[in-house]
Design a protein around this motif. Structure first.
Motif, PDB file in Angstrom:
ATOM      1  N   VAL A  71       8.935   4.213   4.616  1.00 51.60           N
ATOM      2  CA  VAL A  71       8.523   5.613   4.527  1.00 51.60           C
ATOM      3  C   VAL A  71       9.767   6.467   4.313  1.00 51.60           C
ATOM      4  O   VAL A  71      10.736   6.372   5.068  1.00 51.60           O
ATOM      5  CB  VAL A  71       7.786   6.070   5.798  1.00 51.60           C
ATOM      6  CG1 VAL A  71       7.487   7.565   5.734  1.00 51.60           C
ATOM      7  CG2 VAL A  71       6.486   5.274   5.969  1.00 51.60           C
TER       8      VAL A  71
ATOM      9  N   GLN B 192       0.638   8.639   9.657  1.00 50.42           N
ATOM     10  CA  GLN B 192      -0.522   8.722   8.771  1.00 50.42           C
ATOM     11  C   GLN B 192      -0.229   8.147   7.398  1.00 50.42           C
ATOM     12  O   GLN B 192      -1.013   7.351   6.862  1.00 50.42           O
ATOM     13  CB  GLN B 192      -0.967  10.182   8.634  1.00 50.42           C
ATOM     14  CG  GLN B 192      -2.154  10.379   7.689  1.00 50.42           C
ATOM     15  CD  GLN B 192      -2.446  11.854   7.423  1.00 50.42           C
ATOM     16  OE1 GLN B 192      -1.695  12.738   7.855  1.00 50.42           O
ATOM     17  NE2 GLN B 192      -3.518  12.127   6.701  1.00 50.42           N
ATOM     18  N   VAL B 193       0.894   8.528   6.798  1.00 51.77           N
ATOM     19  CA  VAL B 193       1.166   8.075   5.429  1.00 51.77           C
ATOM     20  C   VAL B 193       1.448   6.576   5.400  1.00 51.77           C
ATOM     21  O   VAL B 193       1.050   5.876   4.454  1.00 51.77           O
ATOM     22  CB  VAL B 193       2.313   8.900   4.805  1.00 51.77           C
ATOM     23  CG1 VAL B 193       3.677   8.504   5.358  1.00 51.77           C
ATOM     24  CG2 VAL B 193       2.304   8.789   3.289  1.00 51.77           C
TER      25      VAL B 193
ATOM     26  N   ASN C  76      -1.973   4.858   5.767  1.00 55.08           N
ATOM     27  CA  ASN C  76      -2.756   4.955   4.535  1.00 55.08           C
ATOM     28  C   ASN C  76      -2.349   3.885   3.534  1.00 55.08           C
ATOM     29  O   ASN C  76      -3.207   3.270   2.889  1.00 55.08           O
ATOM     30  CB  ASN C  76      -2.586   6.337   3.911  1.00 55.08           C
ATOM     31  CG  ASN C  76      -3.352   7.410   4.646  1.00 55.08           C
ATOM     32  OD1 ASN C  76      -4.159   7.121   5.528  1.00 55.08           O
ATOM     33  ND2 ASN C  76      -3.094   8.663   4.304  1.00 55.08           N
TER      34      ASN C  76
ATOM     35  N   ALA D 285       1.886   5.899  -1.114  1.00 56.48           N
ATOM     36  CA  ALA D 285       0.993   6.844  -0.446  1.00 56.48           C
ATOM     37  C   ALA D 285       1.771   8.117  -0.146  1.00 56.48           C
ATOM     38  O   ALA D 285       2.985   8.070   0.119  1.00 56.48           O
ATOM     39  CB  ALA D 285       0.427   6.261   0.850  1.00 56.48           C
ATOM     40  N   THR D 286       1.070   9.246  -0.204  1.00 56.51           N
ATOM     41  CA  THR D 286       1.695  10.525   0.091  1.00 56.51           C
ATOM     42  C   THR D 286       0.631  11.465   0.657  1.00 56.51           C
ATOM     43  O   THR D 286      -0.519  11.060   0.846  1.00 56.51           O
ATOM     44  CB  THR D 286       2.386  11.105  -1.161  1.00 56.51           C
ATOM     45  OG1 THR D 286       3.171  12.237  -0.806  1.00 56.51           O
ATOM     46  CG2 THR D 286       1.370  11.499  -2.226  1.00 56.51           C
ATOM     47  N   LEU D 287       1.003  12.711   0.949  1.00 55.14           N
ATOM     48  CA  LEU D 287       0.102  13.643   1.619  1.00 55.14           C
ATOM     49  C   LEU D 287       0.077  14.986   0.901  1.00 55.14           C
ATOM     50  O   LEU D 287       0.929  15.272   0.047  1.00 55.14           O
ATOM     51  CB  LEU D 287       0.534  13.836   3.075  1.00 55.14           C
ATOM     52  CG  LEU D 287       0.569  12.585   3.958  1.00 55.14           C
ATOM     53  CD1 LEU D 287       1.142  12.927   5.333  1.00 55.14           C
ATOM     54  CD2 LEU D 287      -0.807  11.960   4.081  1.00 55.14           C
TER      55      LEU D 287
ATOM     56  N   TYR E  64       6.658  10.069   1.432  1.00 54.63           N
ATOM     57  CA  TYR E  64       6.122   8.924   0.701  1.00 54.63           C
ATOM     58  C   TYR E  64       6.211   7.661   1.542  1.00 54.63           C
ATOM     59  O   TYR E  64       7.198   7.443   2.256  1.00 54.63           O
ATOM     60  CB  TYR E  64       6.927   8.657  -0.577  1.00 54.63           C
ATOM     61  CG  TYR E  64       6.915   9.756  -1.600  1.00 54.63           C
ATOM     62  CD1 TYR E  64       5.914   9.832  -2.556  1.00 54.63           C
ATOM     63  CD2 TYR E  64       7.932  10.704  -1.632  1.00 54.63           C
ATOM     64  CE1 TYR E  64       5.922  10.835  -3.527  1.00 54.63           C
ATOM     65  CE2 TYR E  64       7.948  11.709  -2.590  1.00 54.63           C
ATOM     66  CZ  TYR E  64       6.939  11.768  -3.535  1.00 54.63           C
ATOM     67  OH  TYR E  64       6.943  12.755  -4.484  1.00 54.63           O
TER      68      TYR E  64
ATOM     69  N   VAL F  55      -3.350   9.771  -2.079  1.00 57.84           N
ATOM     70  CA  VAL F  55      -3.106  11.116  -1.554  1.00 57.84           C
ATOM     71  C   VAL F  55      -4.184  11.444  -0.525  1.00 57.84           C
ATOM     72  O   VAL F  55      -5.366  11.174  -0.751  1.00 57.84           O
ATOM     73  CB  VAL F  55      -3.127  12.186  -2.667  1.00 57.84           C
ATOM     74  CG1 VAL F  55      -2.806  13.560  -2.093  1.00 57.84           C
ATOM     75  CG2 VAL F  55      -2.162  11.835  -3.774  1.00 57.84           C
ATOM     76  N   GLN F  56      -3.773  12.042   0.579  1.00 58.08           N
ATOM     77  CA  GLN F  56      -4.717  12.464   1.610  1.00 58.08           C
ATOM     78  C   GLN F  56      -4.204  13.744   2.255  1.00 58.08           C
ATOM     79  O   GLN F  56      -2.996  13.910   2.432  1.00 58.08           O
ATOM     80  CB  GLN F  56      -4.860  11.366   2.677  1.00 58.08           C
ATOM     81  CG  GLN F  56      -5.919  11.660   3.730  1.00 58.08           C
ATOM     82  CD  GLN F  56      -6.002  10.539   4.758  1.00 58.08           C
ATOM     83  OE1 GLN F  56      -5.068  10.318   5.526  1.00 58.08           O
ATOM     84  NE2 GLN F  56      -7.127   9.826   4.763  1.00 58.08           N
TER      85      GLN F  56
ATOM     86  N   ALA G 173      -2.887  16.101   4.999  1.00 59.77           N
ATOM     87  CA  ALA G 173      -2.133  15.783   6.214  1.00 59.77           C
ATOM     88  C   ALA G 173      -2.959  16.086   7.454  1.00 59.77           C
ATOM     89  O   ALA G 173      -3.713  17.062   7.502  1.00 59.77           O
ATOM     90  CB  ALA G 173      -0.828  16.566   6.245  1.00 59.77           C
TER      91      ALA G 173
END
Length: 255
Positions: free
Chosen positions: A95, A111-112, A115, A125-127, A189, A227-228, A230
């Motif tokens: 990360v 979280q990232v 994911n 993965a990112t937010l 990321y 992508v999600q 945050a």
């Protein structure tokens, strides 16, 4: 879930030279970031820098440091050098937490990473978070993203997107913006090491050059990006002297 954090900390930032060592509340900014990372679920936290002054400040607080080359074209390239130095396997997750985010919530770091671990078909993965004002939507320094129902990024851009054909007709910029239509990309990321090893073999992509957004290199080569929104609000980072003064007011520190 197992993951490691890397905090890139270049000394020679063009807009704010020496930024990682900027004093906030009696300690360098990079150490604030490291403390937030230590509160996450990461197995290890490394600071990656090309400057011995940054390395000394981190080591003085018992932190782990990796010295990296000064000529990397992007932070993603720097991460791959870290993965190589640590001899990580293709399935390991790294990360990237920016060294200018002293207020980043540990929960969004977890979280990232979670994911990416939960979506084996994605390489990154990112937010993101909602954009609620026209000022932010039309600001080229705020990166926008659009994504599908499965969380797969469709594009990232500095331009306002999606474009509300009727709502923006004639230059209209309504405030506040309707909720859930526009999203700001948050620059955190999670990567699989296998993707990092492929990434550094690719030339910068045309879209990457136009937008100055390194994630577009991966998308250009067909890598799915998750992508999600945050799970917590993410305060802005430090890019300018004004940002630094704002952070000092929040955390207390030298002027």
């Amino acid at each position: 879930m197992s993951f490691r954090i890397v905090i890139p900390a270049r000394f020679g930032a063009s807009r704010l030279p020496g930024k990682p060592l900027a004093d906030i509340g009696g300690k360098p900014m990079v150490l604030h970031v490291r403390e937030r990372c230590l509160d996450s679920g990461a197995d290890e936290v490394w600071v990656a820098t090309d400057d011995e002054r940054v390395a000394e400040a981190v080591r003085a607080q018992g932190g782990d440091v990796l010295m990296t080359r000064a000529d990397h074209p992007s932070g993603t390239d720097r991460l791959q050098e870290v993965a190589a130095q640590l001899r990580l396997t293709d399935d390991d997750i790294l990360v990237n937490v920016q060294g200018d985010e002293p207020l980043i919530p540990p929960a969004v770091i977890d979280q990232v990473a979670a994911n990416l671990a939960a979506h084996p078909g994605f390489g990154i993965a990112t937010l993101c978070e909602p954009i609620t004002t026209s000022e932010d939507l039309f600001n080229p320094n705020i990166v926008k993203t659009v994504f599908d129902v499965h969380g797969r990024a469709l594009y990232f851009s500095r331009a306002p997107m999606p474009w509300h054909r009727d709502g923006f007709a004639g230059g209209d910029q309504p405030d506040p913006l309707p909720a859930g239509q526009w999203w700001r990309h948050i620059g955190i990321y999670a990567y699989r090491v296998s993707l990092l090893n492929r990434y550094v073999g690719w030339e910068p992509a045309p879209l990457e050059r136009i937008e100055s957004l390194e994630q577009l290199r991966a998308m250009y080569h067909g890598v799915p990006v998750h992508v999600q929104p945050a799970c917590e609000d993410v305060p802005g980072g430090v890019d300018t002297q004004a940002d630094l003064e704002r952070m000092r007011a929040l955390l207390g520190g030298a002027a």
